[in-house]
Design an enzyme around this catalytic site. Structure first.
Site, PDB file in Angstrom:
ATOM      1  N   LYS A  66       8.569  -0.950  -2.833  1.00  0.00           N
ATOM      2  CA  LYS A  66       7.427  -1.467  -2.059  1.00  0.00           C
ATOM      3  C   LYS A  66       7.607  -2.964  -1.733  1.00  0.00           C
ATOM      4  O   LYS A  66       7.332  -3.415  -0.616  1.00  0.00           O
ATOM      5  CB  LYS A  66       6.140  -1.236  -2.863  1.00  0.00           C
ATOM      6  CG  LYS A  66       4.897  -1.888  -2.291  1.00  0.00           C
ATOM      7  CD  LYS A  66       4.523  -1.360  -0.921  1.00  0.00           C
ATOM      8  CE  LYS A  66       3.357  -2.153  -0.358  1.00  0.00           C
ATOM      9  NZ  LYS A  66       3.042  -1.825   1.018  1.00  0.00           N
ATOM     10  N   LYS A 122       0.816 -12.596  -1.595  1.00  0.00           N
ATOM     11  CA  LYS A 122       0.962 -12.070  -2.972  1.00  0.00           C
ATOM     12  C   LYS A 122       2.261 -11.262  -3.086  1.00  0.00           C
ATOM     13  O   LYS A 122       3.038 -11.444  -4.015  1.00  0.00           O
ATOM     14  CB  LYS A 122      -0.240 -11.181  -3.311  1.00  0.00           C
ATOM     15  CG  LYS A 122      -0.038 -10.298  -4.546  1.00  0.00           C
ATOM     16  CD  LYS A 122      -1.064  -9.193  -4.635  1.00  0.00           C
ATOM     17  CE  LYS A 122      -0.955  -8.141  -3.581  1.00  0.00           C
ATOM     18  NZ  LYS A 122      -0.684  -6.773  -3.999  1.00  0.00           N
TER      19      LYS A 122
HETATM   20  P1  NAD Z   1      -9.227  -4.365  -1.915  1.00  0.00           P
HETATM   21  O1  NAD Z   1      -9.354  -5.784  -2.339  1.00  0.00           O
HETATM   22  O2  NAD Z   1      -9.856  -3.926  -0.640  1.00  0.00           O
HETATM   23  O3  NAD Z   1      -9.796  -3.405  -3.086  1.00  0.00           O
HETATM   24  C1  NAD Z   1      -9.570  -3.601  -4.449  1.00  0.00           C
HETATM   25  C2  NAD Z   1     -10.739  -2.995  -5.230  1.00  0.00           C
HETATM   26  O4  NAD Z   1     -10.496  -3.134  -6.631  1.00  0.00           O
HETATM   27  C3  NAD Z   1     -12.090  -3.689  -4.962  1.00  0.00           C
HETATM   28  O5  NAD Z   1     -13.064  -2.733  -4.606  1.00  0.00           O
HETATM   29  C4  NAD Z   1     -12.403  -4.388  -6.285  1.00  0.00           C
HETATM   30  O6  NAD Z   1     -13.803  -4.510  -6.536  1.00  0.00           O
HETATM   31  C5  NAD Z   1     -11.731  -3.460  -7.281  1.00  0.00           C
HETATM   32  N1  NAD Z   1     -11.431  -4.058  -8.581  1.00  0.00           N
HETATM   33  C6  NAD Z   1     -10.841  -5.247  -8.850  1.00  0.00           C
HETATM   34  N2  NAD Z   1     -10.686  -5.420 -10.178  1.00  0.00           N
HETATM   35  C7  NAD Z   1     -11.188  -4.290 -10.760  1.00  0.00           C
HETATM   36  C8  NAD Z   1     -11.305  -3.863 -12.119  1.00  0.00           C
HETATM   37  N3  NAD Z   1     -10.876  -4.615 -13.142  1.00  0.00           N
HETATM   38  N4  NAD Z   1     -11.857  -2.655 -12.356  1.00  0.00           N
HETATM   39  C9  NAD Z   1     -12.302  -1.866 -11.343  1.00  0.00           C
HETATM   40  N5  NAD Z   1     -12.219  -2.229 -10.021  1.00  0.00           N
HETATM   41  C10 NAD Z   1     -11.678  -3.427  -9.752  1.00  0.00           C
HETATM   42  O7  NAD Z   1      -7.666  -4.063  -1.907  1.00  0.00           O
HETATM   43  P2  NAD Z   1      -6.874  -2.932  -1.056  1.00  0.00           P
HETATM   44  O8  NAD Z   1      -6.630  -3.433   0.336  1.00  0.00           O
HETATM   45  O9  NAD Z   1      -7.544  -1.618  -1.281  1.00  0.00           O
HETATM   46  O10 NAD Z   1      -5.449  -2.989  -1.776  1.00  0.00           O
HETATM   47  C11 NAD Z   1      -5.224  -2.421  -3.066  1.00  0.00           C
HETATM   48  C12 NAD Z   1      -3.736  -2.518  -3.362  1.00  0.00           C
HETATM   49  O11 NAD Z   1      -3.005  -1.775  -2.371  1.00  0.00           O
HETATM   50  C13 NAD Z   1      -3.164  -3.947  -3.341  1.00  0.00           C
HETATM   51  O12 NAD Z   1      -2.233  -4.075  -4.372  1.00  0.00           O
HETATM   52  C14 NAD Z   1      -2.497  -4.040  -1.978  1.00  0.00           C
HETATM   53  O13 NAD Z   1      -1.422  -4.966  -1.967  1.00  0.00           O
HETATM   54  C15 NAD Z   1      -2.014  -2.618  -1.787  1.00  0.00           C
HETATM   55  N6  NAD Z   1      -1.860  -2.203  -0.383  1.00  0.00           N
HETATM   56  C16 NAD Z   1      -2.815  -2.497   0.538  1.00  0.00           C
HETATM   57  C17 NAD Z   1      -2.643  -2.100   1.873  1.00  0.00           C
HETATM   58  C18 NAD Z   1      -3.684  -2.413   2.924  1.00  0.00           C
HETATM   59  O14 NAD Z   1      -3.384  -2.220   4.115  1.00  0.00           O
HETATM   60  N7  NAD Z   1      -4.860  -2.891   2.569  1.00  0.00           N
HETATM   61  C19 NAD Z   1      -1.491  -1.391   2.248  1.00  0.00           C
HETATM   62  C20 NAD Z   1      -0.542  -1.065   1.265  1.00  0.00           C
HETATM   63  C21 NAD Z   1      -0.734  -1.472  -0.053  1.00  0.00           C
END
Ligand code: NAD
Length: 299
Positions: A171, A241
């Site tokens: 990734k 990040k």
């Molecule tokens: P986001 O910030 O939208 O969502 C993260 C969620 O985690 C939030 O709802 C937050 O409240 C929750 N959270 C944080 N700490 C927590 C805890 N201790 N316990 C329970 N819930 C908790 O992030 P996202 O865009 O959904 O991305 C998630 C992961 O996927 C990241 O690592 C990101 O790099 C990866 N990712 C994102 C995308 C994208 O397009 N957004 C694409 C590929 C990979």
């Protein structure tokens, strides 16, 4: 079907959890932002009051959290997954995090008799909604085979890429490629427009040339050309990040990552210019401002 715990219901986790419900998996959800659980509860999911409770209730727990520190806290912290996970249960972490953190957590869980896979995803929010993610899985083959139907509810292209942590490695490599291409296209297209070619003509001509790419046809076509840099979709800060993860891994392994480092600087510049929370192709905006042009479609 076995009960699945889903922790982290953000831009990606929300639609991924929804797809599991659609495929008939009984789901128990948890997010520290309580209102993110409500829409899934309305669709039939149960809720947990903590990561520990989700792990107590479910033999498989999925985490989809922002970064390494959040996964560490959710699994190893107070009322975390590790306090509730049973012998033979599986944690599938689908967040993009540091592979060293992944391996440390897996080692800790192994002592409790629990298994772990790392299964980060590519393709972004539209694919999370459509259930067409690419999933890179690291961990024991037997655990992967056992949990594959769960992953198949969220993605269509699922690769077992080796031992625990290797999913994160793939990734990170993927995101170096996306970030470097996004930055290279930013300067190339800003130059093209500044030097007199209309953005629509430039895009069409380049689409049949040898410089064509997934990033041009997706990130540029759907975001830059339309001027759509909405918040809440893989922001500049998240790409930074991932570049930091790549650079620190490169430093540990003594692999120079010069283009990744340059891209990180470009993302830092975009963040400093107020684009931190915007969809990451906004990395082009400081360059557009400098040049006094915009790469936008007239359509
Ligand atoms: P986001 O910030 O939208 O969502 C993260 C969620 O985690 C939030 O709802 C937050 O409240 C929750 N959270 C944080 N700490 C927590 C805890 N201790 N316990 C329970 N819930 C908790 O992030 P996202 O865009 O959904 O991305 C998630 C992961 O996927 C990241 O690592 C990101 O790099 C990866 N990712 C994102 C995308 C994208 O397009 N957004 C694409 C590929 C990979």
């Amino acid at each position: 079907m076995q009960n699945i715990g889903f922790i982290g219901l953000g831009a990606m986790g929300g639609p991924m959890a929804r797809n599991l419900i659609k495929k008939g998996f009984p789901l128990t959800v948890f997010d520290i932002v309580a209102e993110r659980m409500a829409p899934l509860k309305a669709e039939g999911a149960g809720t947990a009051a903590s990561c520990k409770e989700a792990a107590e209730k479910c033999p498989v727990v999925i985490t989809m959290l922002p970064a390494s520190a959040h996964v560490r806290e959710a699994v190893l912290g107070k009322r975390g997954v590790a306090e509730g996970i049973g012998k033979g249960s599986v944690l599938i972490d689908m967040s993009t995090i540091d592979p060293i953190t992944t391996r440390e957590i897996a080692e800790f869980l192994e002592k409790k008799g629990a298994e772990m896979l790392d299964a980060p995803v590519a393709r972004g929010v539209p694919a999370a909604v459509a259930g067409t993610l690419v999933i890179y899985v690291g961990g024991k083959r037997e655990v992967f085979d056992r949990t594959r139907p769960i992953l198949a509810a969220m993605g269509t292209d699922i690769y077992h890429v080796g031992d625990i942590g290797n999913g994160e490695v793939v990734k990170i490599v993927n995101n170096i490629m996306v970030a470097v291409t996004t930055c290279a296209l930013a300067e190339a297209l800003v130059l093209g427009v500044k030097a007199g070619v209309k953005p629509d003509i430039l895009f069409e001509a380049l689409s049949s040339g040898s410089g064509n790419s997934f990033v041009l046809q997706n990130h540029y076509k759907n975001s830059v050309l339309k001027g759509k840099f909405e918040e809440g979709v893989f922001p500049v800060d998240y790409m930074l990040k991932d570049l930091d993860l790549a650079l620190s891994t490169g430093t540990k392994l003594r692999i120079p990552l010069q283009f990744a480092a340059l891209s990180a600087q470009q993302y830092i510049a975009a963040g400093a210019a107020g684009e931190s929370k915007k969809y990451h192709p906004a990395v082009i905006r400081p360059l557009e401002k400098l040049a006094g042009v915009e790469v936008r479609s007239e359509a």
